[in-house]
Design a protein around this motif. Structure first.
Motif, PDB file in Angstrom:
ATOM      1  N   GLY B  51      32.388  35.620  47.451  1.00  0.00           N
ATOM      2  CA  GLY B  51      31.432  36.427  48.193  1.00  0.00           C
ATOM      3  C   GLY B  51      30.027  36.300  47.616  1.00  0.00           C
ATOM      4  N   ALA B  56      29.323  30.114  47.739  1.00  0.00           N
ATOM      5  CA  ALA B  56      28.908  29.823  49.119  1.00  0.00           C
ATOM      6  C   ALA B  56      28.190  28.478  49.192  1.00  0.00           C
ATOM      7  CB  ALA B  56      28.003  30.940  49.633  1.00  0.00           C
ATOM      8  N   SER B  84      33.128  44.487  50.060  1.00  0.00           N
ATOM      9  CA  SER B  84      32.051  43.645  50.600  1.00  0.00           C
ATOM     10  C   SER B  84      32.167  42.198  50.115  1.00  0.00           C
ATOM     11  CB  SER B  84      30.679  44.221  50.225  1.00  0.00           C
ATOM     12  OG  SER B  84      30.471  44.090  48.835  1.00  0.00           O
ATOM     13  N   SER B  85      32.822  41.993  48.960  1.00  0.00           N
ATOM     14  CA  SER B  85      33.005  40.611  48.498  1.00  0.00           C
ATOM     15  C   SER B  85      33.855  39.834  49.495  1.00  0.00           C
ATOM     16  CB  SER B  85      33.685  40.587  47.120  1.00  0.00           C
ATOM     17  OG  SER B  85      32.872  41.218  46.174  1.00  0.00           O
ATOM     18  N   THR B  87      34.271  40.535  52.744  1.00  0.00           N
ATOM     19  CA  THR B  87      33.584  40.338  54.026  1.00  0.00           C
ATOM     20  C   THR B  87      32.468  39.303  53.881  1.00  0.00           C
ATOM     21  OG1 THR B  87      32.216  42.274  53.539  1.00  0.00           O
ATOM     22  CG2 THR B  87      34.129  42.629  54.938  1.00  0.00           C
ATOM     23  N   ASP B  88      31.803  39.287  52.726  1.00  0.00           N
ATOM     24  CA  ASP B  88      30.748  38.283  52.523  1.00  0.00           C
ATOM     25  C   ASP B  88      31.346  36.873  52.447  1.00  0.00           C
ATOM     26  OD1 ASP B  88      28.787  40.167  52.600  1.00  0.00           O
ATOM     27  OD2 ASP B  88      28.561  40.335  50.419  1.00  0.00           O
ATOM     28  N   LEU B  91      31.937  35.658  55.837  1.00  0.00           N
ATOM     29  CA  LEU B  91      30.726  35.141  56.511  1.00  0.00           C
ATOM     30  C   LEU B  91      30.591  33.633  56.308  1.00  0.00           C
ATOM     31  CD1 LEU B  91      28.035  37.858  55.609  1.00  0.00           C
ATOM     32  CD2 LEU B  91      29.148  37.498  57.831  1.00  0.00           C
ATOM     33  N   PRO B 194      22.908  37.930  53.632  1.00  0.00           N
ATOM     34  CA  PRO B 194      23.425  38.979  52.736  1.00  0.00           C
ATOM     35  C   PRO B 194      23.893  38.426  51.390  1.00  0.00           C
ATOM     36  CG  PRO B 194      24.300  39.262  54.950  1.00  0.00           C
ATOM     37  CD  PRO B 194      23.563  37.963  54.951  1.00  0.00           C
ATOM     38  N   LEU B 195      24.381  37.190  51.386  1.00  0.00           N
ATOM     39  CA  LEU B 195      24.854  36.607  50.126  1.00  0.00           C
ATOM     40  C   LEU B 195      23.693  36.204  49.226  1.00  0.00           C
ATOM     41  CD1 LEU B 195      27.276  36.142  52.234  1.00  0.00           C
ATOM     42  CD2 LEU B 195      28.076  34.478  50.559  1.00  0.00           C
ATOM     43  N   LYS B 198      21.920  39.799  47.940  1.00  0.00           N
ATOM     44  CA  LYS B 198      22.581  40.808  47.110  1.00  0.00           C
ATOM     45  C   LYS B 198      22.503  40.445  45.628  1.00  0.00           C
ATOM     46  CE  LYS B 198      27.406  39.223  47.234  1.00  0.00           C
ATOM     47  NZ  LYS B 198      28.747  39.552  47.770  1.00  0.00           N
TER      48      LYS B 198
END
Lengths: 290, 284
Positions: B51, B56, B84-85, B87-88, B91, B194-195, B198
């Motif tokens: 995440g 990524a 959130s990790s 869900t990220d 993404l 978002p990645l 953050k």
């Protein structure tokens, strides 16, 4: 002969697979020989890869044996055709090991080794470790070919301005530079900083001395270190007339007109000036350096 | 009469290193193709997706180099991982169209940790990292793939990783990029915002951040590291505008973690000792 058809083969060898790479070279020779070609230039360590560490002792070859392999690969794919071939290889000379380049004339179906240059400046810093495994060449020699006098400089040989300078003073009109240059520098413009540096060095040498520069760069990644290819032909005015991209195997080719050397030297007679002044420079009593 | 004075333009000495992201992406794609396909005859990559921005970017590079169908993004949450990790990470797989799966590591990790109830955060973090390494290598074996590393140069130099875990994949495209360079590359590659935005975190505890753990921002750490590696002393760096306390944080971490950037120390007994006398390149 006023015009020489040059082909520079930018190889991307499989590490340590000499026989397989030699087989691939037959295909390359077949392709290169389909068009007029007088001189083929390959990179440093073209058929083994550059970073061999201790495996250099397994892969280093006697220069005559290497010449025989090159000649066989050419003659089997281009029977009856003459060509000159320059190729970098690791040389085993009776148990002394060198990073060498061979100039081979193949004429009348037979190979003639015109010259073997042993790399004089062995980079041994940072990512480089050549002198741990190899011995230094001790002589910078120019040699006569059917296209005129030439010299071969391997990679770092070319980074010391005095080396190409002495080669030009000794009569070389074409400097051949087999090289293996690991790329670095991503913070500048549109290319790796190390490629920009090489281009500047080669074009400056050609322009200063009025010589052709034939630069053959190894390609491909070796354990994370990407060789930057970028093989090029620089004319005696200092202009790159053809250039390969950094990545991948390629052939670049161009006819080079040797009369251009005389024209360049007439316009900018720096080499003639140097001939006149060099004895004074060398007689300087502050030389030799500490 | 006063003449105009012309002086060289000086870049800011205290800035993090620059990067040409397009050039870098091209080079790293070629690196991945050469090292996996040409060098090892492996066409698939497995990337552990945390995440965060490092994994990524690695997934984006692998997808560009090998094609998205040859890339497997593996999410490996622990029971305390931030939702959130997950869900990220999703993404990334969604944007790239790569293969994805979630392998919960709680049972595996707690199978051991239940016997070590007093293990502190550092020990627990190391166990989780090593379980994730186990999963990545086994998934790679299952898929005929190679695990691809996601450690950046900053964390490697600061020793901010678990030895023989985060650093264990045999190929790593971003290990010579400072964190701030990874962020620039992420923007170029189109990593979801978002990645990028953050705060980087090892995600071991709520509100934990890398920069909080390290005591310095990545931007400053990168600038200091780059200059130290160029050979500047602490005093020279302070004289050129760096904060002494921050320089010392970085220098201390760097100098105390050289061992983490090496293979295990082996007693040498012969003149054929591996990697001492017997020297063969990794790709030979």
């Amino acid at each position: 002969m006023d015009v020489v058809n040059v082909a520079i083969v930018q190889t991307k060898p499989r590490k340590g697979k000499y026989r397989e790479n030699l087989r691939d070279l037959r295909d390359v020779f077949s392709q290169a020989g389909a068009d007029p070609v007088d001189l083929i230039v390959l990179p440093e360590a073209a058929l083994t890869g550059y970073f061999l560490e201790g495996a250099v002792y397994e892969l280093a070859m006697d220069s005559d044996a290497f010449a025989g392999d090159l000649a066989t690969a050419w003659l089997e794919t281009n029977p009856g055709k003459d060509v000159d071939v320059v190729c970098g290889f690791y040389e085993n000379c009776e148990g002394t090991y060198y990073n060498s380049a061979i100039y081979l004339e193949i004429a009348g179906g037979k190979p003639h080794v015109k010259h073997v240059h042993r790399k004089m400046f062995l980079p041994t810093y940072g990512v480089f470790d050549e002198e741990r495994f190899l011995s230094r060449g001790r002589r910078l020699q120019t040699f006569e070919t059917r296209f005129g006098r030439m010299a071969m400089l391997i990679c770092e040989d070319c980074w010391h301005a005095i080396v190409p300078t002495l080669a030009a003073v000794k009569g070389a009109r074409i400097l051949i530079v087999p090289s293996a240059a690991p790329g670095r520098g991503i913070d500048d413009g549109g290319e790796l900083t190390s490629i920009t540096r090489w281009r500047g060095i080669l074009e400056a040498i050609a322009a200063e001395h009025g010589v052709y520069l034939l630069y053959a760069g190894l390609a491909g990644f070796e354990g994370g270190k990407g060789m930057t290819g970028s093989s090029r032909i620089v004319d005696p005015h200092g202009h790159t007339i053809v250039e390969a991209p950094p990545l991948g195997a390629h052939i670049i080719r161009a006819p080079i007109d040797l009369r251009e050397i005389d024209r360049a030297r007439a316009i900018l007679p720096l080499l003639g000036d140097l001939h006149a002044v060099l004895p004074d420079l060398l007689a300087d009593d502050e030389l030799p350096l500490r | 009469m006063k003449l105009p004075v012309i002086e060289p333009h000086r870049g800011d000495f205290t800035q993090a290193p620059a990067i040409n992201p397009e050039l870098t992406a091209q080079w790293l794609e070629a690196f991945l193709r050469d090292e996996l396909v040409a060098g090892r005859s492996i066409e698939r990559a497995v990337v552990g997706l945390s995440g965060g921005v490092d994994s990524a970017v690695t997934a984006y590079l692998c997808a560009r180099a090998l094609g998205p169908k040859n890339v497997y993004g593996v999410r490996m949450p622990y029971k305390q991982s931030s939702p959130s990790s997950l869900t990220d990470a999703y993404l990334v797989t969604e944007a790239l169209g790569i293969n994805e799966c979630t392998i919960e590591i709680t049972a595996a990790a707690d199978g051991y940790l239940q016997f070590e109830p007093d293990a502190d955060a550092r020990r627990r973090g190391n166990v989780l990292a090593r379980v994730r390494m186990l999963v990545l290598f086994d998934q790679s074996a299952k898929l005929g793939a190679l695990p691809v590393g996601t450690g950046n140069k900053t964390e490697r130099l600061l020793g901010y990783f678990t030895w023989h875990a985060d650093d264990s994949p045999p190929v790593n495209p971003i290990g010579d990029l400072y964190k701030s360079q990874v962020w620039k590359l992420a923007e170029y590659l189109g990593v979801p915002k978002p990645l990028i935005d953050k705060a980087p975190s090892a995600d071991l505890e709520a509100n934990q951040t890398d920069e909080g753990d390290l005591g310095i921002t990545y931007a400053k750490a990168d600038a200091v590291l780059a200059r130290i590696l160029e050979g500047y002393t602490n005093d020279q760096l302070v004289a050129r505008g760096f904060d002494r306390a921050e320089v010392e944080i970085v220098r201390k971490r760097l100098d105390s973690t050289h061992w983490k950037r090496h293979l295990p120390t082996t007693a040498m007994l012969s003149n054929t000792a591996i990697n001492e006398f017997y020297l063969r390149p990794v790709d030979f």
